[in-house]
Scaffold this motif. Structure first.
Motif, PDB file in Angstrom:
ATOM      1  N   ALA A   1     -13.492  -6.369   2.929  1.00 44.90           N
ATOM      2  CA  ALA A   1     -12.392  -5.949   3.638  1.00 44.90           C
ATOM      3  C   ALA A   1     -12.010  -4.940   3.827  1.00 44.90           C
ATOM      4  O   ALA A   1     -11.236  -5.096   2.890  1.00 44.90           O
ATOM      5  CB  ALA A   1     -11.767  -7.832   4.649  1.00 44.90           C
ATOM      6  N   PRO A   2     -12.181  -3.732   4.246  1.00 44.72           N
ATOM      7  CA  PRO A   2     -11.505  -2.361   4.065  1.00 44.72           C
ATOM      8  C   PRO A   2      -9.728  -3.164   3.792  1.00 44.72           C
ATOM      9  O   PRO A   2      -9.398  -3.421   4.550  1.00 44.72           O
ATOM     10  CB  PRO A   2     -11.822  -1.608   4.127  1.00 44.72           C
ATOM     11  N   ARG A   3      -9.201  -2.058   3.206  1.00 42.49           N
ATOM     12  CA  ARG A   3      -7.336  -2.163   3.456  1.00 42.49           C
ATOM     13  C   ARG A   3      -6.967  -1.059   4.211  1.00 42.49           C
ATOM     14  O   ARG A   3      -7.213  -0.243   3.054  1.00 42.49           O
ATOM     15  CB  ARG A   3      -7.065  -3.101   2.304  1.00 42.49           C
ATOM     16  N   SER A   4      -5.991  -0.436   4.822  1.00 45.61           N
ATOM     17  CA  SER A   4      -5.761   0.376   4.941  1.00 45.61           C
ATOM     18  C   SER A   4      -3.769   1.117   5.402  1.00 45.61           C
ATOM     19  O   SER A   4      -4.437  -0.341   6.042  1.00 45.61           O
ATOM     20  CB  SER A   4      -6.487   1.955   5.548  1.00 45.61           C
ATOM     21  N   ASN A   5      -3.276   1.472   4.598  1.00 48.16           N
ATOM     22  CA  ASN A   5      -1.940   1.596   5.369  1.00 48.16           C
ATOM     23  C   ASN A   5      -1.485   3.395   4.703  1.00 48.16           C
ATOM     24  O   ASN A   5      -2.195   4.576   5.067  1.00 48.16           O
ATOM     25  CB  ASN A   5      -0.899   0.755   4.729  1.00 48.16           C
ATOM     26  N   VAL A   6      -0.701   3.558   5.351  1.00 44.98           N
ATOM     27  CA  VAL A   6       0.597   4.333   5.842  1.00 44.98           C
ATOM     28  C   VAL A   6       2.180   4.739   4.920  1.00 44.98           C
ATOM     29  O   VAL A   6       2.393   2.829   5.827  1.00 44.98           O
ATOM     30  CB  VAL A   6       0.869   4.947   7.257  1.00 44.98           C
ATOM     31  N   PHE A   7       1.973   5.408   3.570  1.00 40.26           N
ATOM     32  CA  PHE A   7       3.356   4.957   3.045  1.00 40.26           C
ATOM     33  C   PHE A   7       4.032   5.412   2.403  1.00 40.26           C
ATOM     34  O   PHE A   7       3.594   7.223   3.152  1.00 40.26           O
ATOM     35  CB  PHE A   7       2.546   4.544   1.702  1.00 40.26           C
ATOM     36  N   ILE A   8       5.503   6.325   3.729  1.00 43.05           N
ATOM     37  CA  ILE A   8       6.527   6.430   3.374  1.00 43.05           C
ATOM     38  C   ILE A   8       7.434   6.308   2.907  1.00 43.05           C
ATOM     39  O   ILE A   8       8.012   5.188   2.812  1.00 43.05           O
ATOM     40  CB  ILE A   8       6.629   6.929   4.858  1.00 43.05           C
ATOM     41  N   VAL A   9       8.044   7.393   1.686  1.00 41.24           N
ATOM     42  CA  VAL A   9       9.508   6.868   0.778  1.00 41.24           C
ATOM     43  C   VAL A   9      10.380   7.794   1.060  1.00 41.24           C
ATOM     44  O   VAL A   9      10.272   9.125   1.335  1.00 41.24           O
ATOM     45  CB  VAL A   9       9.226   7.442  -0.417  1.00 41.24           C
ATOM     46  N   TYR A  10      11.339   7.132   1.500  1.00 40.23           N
ATOM     47  CA  TYR A  10      12.556   7.625   2.382  1.00 40.23           C
ATOM     48  C   TYR A  10      13.500   7.771   0.824  1.00 40.23           C
ATOM     49  O   TYR A  10      13.861   6.794   0.085  1.00 40.23           O
ATOM     50  CB  TYR A  10      13.303   6.920   2.960  1.00 40.23           C
ATOM     51  N   SER A  11      14.444   9.542   0.907  1.00 40.92           N
ATOM     52  CA  SER A  11      15.580   8.342  -1.016  1.00 40.92           C
ATOM     53  C   SER A  11      16.647   9.588  -0.227  1.00 40.92           C
ATOM     54  O   SER A  11      16.760  10.147   1.466  1.00 40.92           O
ATOM     55  CB  SER A  11      14.626  10.210  -1.495  1.00 40.92           C
ATOM     56  N   ALA A  12      17.704   8.635  -0.216  1.00 44.05           N
ATOM     57  CA  ALA A  12      18.723   9.534   0.342  1.00 44.05           C
ATOM     58  C   ALA A  12      18.885  10.805   0.086  1.00 44.05           C
ATOM     59  O   ALA A  12      18.710  10.932  -1.314  1.00 44.05           O
ATOM     60  CB  ALA A  12      19.989   8.279  -0.917  1.00 44.05           C
TER      61      ALA A  12
END
Lengths: 309, 309
Positions: A267-278
């Motif tokens: 089972a493959p796994r994928s995601n979108v990853f976003i980093v918010y900084s102040a």
């Protein structure tokens, strides 16, 4: 605490460094000196329970934040990127050591129309603003693909440790969101977090080599916590394995001690990853590296401050 | 089915082989031709639910089959073995590729007084007899140690495939028990089983090299199922992650498709592993290997038939 360690990479006027790492002689734990949650339940879509979980455990999960059809569009776009020779050849694309398969595409909030709109989606921005207590900017974005059978592990680390040492991020007032494009099972390389570990900073030993990012994205070296500190954190906090369906979001503090095991299942796994900084947590000179990493790994200036309203 | 494939390793008078592997030209799935559970709830300590789970899923778990003090004695004995230079130098001891740390000690039911008594414990023997429908003998035993941080993964495989190809075990009428000496969490390299997969045999492609066992115990080669068959099994059966406390036992059929992920957490994992085979399921010439593996990996003759009463 203001460290008295000698930092060979101190390039701007002497700075107090509450989070000394890599230039220290001994590993160790430092208590966090910055807020985790700066806003309240009145400030945005997160209710009090979510904010409390972020405060105490360092993370919270929001199931079905994106609809099935939105997820399907993102998944198709990721598949398209994985087959685009131009994308595969780009320096912002990381491929699996060995197989050459796609692992991550960075800076998609700038280069890709769909992911640009995802990164600016009010469902995300309003929550990030709420946690960080004001306007935010994107420090990093990427789409990740962990294939079946050969998905490699990623050992324990704090993202903030890297961003502080190599990007010059002053404080851990940053929060990441991982949007699942596939189901996260306990068995296909899920995110593991030591809940509560975001309140401690692990000072790591070992100088940052030049252009460390070229290898560190595939295999970890500098910035690796020592086994003694990891064992102490584990005994104090344990480990949570974060599972959930596609479309769900995991929000986690930049200083969470986290890892993901290899994926030997089909089972493959994928995601979108976003980093918010102040917005006012803008990067300066790196705290422990000869030079900052490239812009696609860590935004140097907060040129685009986002606002959800 | 009686295979018509040419088996270069057919050393005894031509045998029907319902489970052709390694000498086949194409991988594929073969339906099981032998009983899974031969006894009934009246025959021993397993109740009907346990037997039904073994029949349908290929495994069952018995929590707290051994007491905390029994577990403590076994754990102490394993620690003693891990520090005994004679044990570490023995060919029946497998060490981790790279680190040299202890991974497994084989044939402990013959070489070690404590584990000899564990292997003959009526709580184990009576259950094995019940499942296999008569007297049993030990095909293999070992203690396993998967250290924290560096415990390596073990990819998908059926034990019976190896025992059939390399040891000459005629049928999968054998059941393994794994006694946990540490807590099995979802995150520290637990056993994963595709529930129901014990009813299908995956024919693998690839000849067995001479003395294959020397490398196959550390890294898998011959006898590795192809990704297509694994994906089919996964889509049909899914994956169960088996967790539970120390002292608990996992019983699983010899033909279960199983694996265990790497262990990158600080929590080590150890267990005692014993394989009971039906007394009349004695090994003959290997079905697909130049020579049988050594006695410590697969008992050639059932010299010691065990009986619980």
């Amino acid at each position: 605490m203001t460290t008295t360690h000698q930092n060979p990479h101190q390039t701007i006027a002497e700075r107090a460094d509450h989070y000394p790492t890599r230039y220290v002689e001994q590993p160790g734990l430092v208590d966090r000196n910055d807020p985790v949650v700066a806003g309240t339940a009145e400030d945005g879509p997160f209710d009090g329970d979510h904010l409390q979980r972020i405060e105490e455990k360092g993370y919270t999960q929001v199931p079905e934040l994106f609809t099935a059809s939105e997820v399907e569009r993102m998944r198709q776009e990721l598949n398209r990127l994985a087959g685009d020779p131009e994308v595969l050849a780009d320096e912002r694309t990381i491929t699996e050591a060995g197989s050459g398969a796609l692992r991550s595409v960075f800076e998609v909030h700038r280069t890709n129309e769909l992911f640009r709109s995802v990164a600016r989606d009010p469902r995300l921005v309003a929550r990030a603003e709420q946690v960080l207590g004001g306007p935010v900017a994107i420090h990093q974005s990427r789409v990740n693909f962990k294939p079946g059978f050969t998905g490699k592990e990623f050992s324990w680390h704090s993202d903030f440790e890297t961003w502080h040492a190599e990007d010059g991020m002053p404080t851990p007032r940053a929060i990441s969101v991982s949007i699942a494009l596939t189901e996260n099972h306990a068995y296909n390389g899920p995110l593991m977090i030591m809940p509560g570990s975001h309140r401690r900073f692990v000072s790591c030993v070992g100088e940052t080599p030049e252009e460390n990012y070229r290898s560190s994205l595939v295999m970890q070296g500098a910035g690796t916590p020592d086994e003694g500190s990891l064992t102490r954190l584990y005994e104090e906090y344990g480990i949570d394995v974060l599972t959930g369906g596609a479309g769900g979001a995991i929000w986690f503090d930049s200083n969470c001690m986290h890892a993901s095991p290899g994926n030997i299942t089909p089972a493959p796994r994928s995601n979108v990853f976003i980093v918010y900084s102040a917005a006012d947590n803008e990067c300066g000179a790196p705290y422990a590296a000869p030079a900052p990493r490239p812009e696609f790994l860590g935004a140097r200036e907060h040129r685009e401050v986002l606002q959800s309203h």
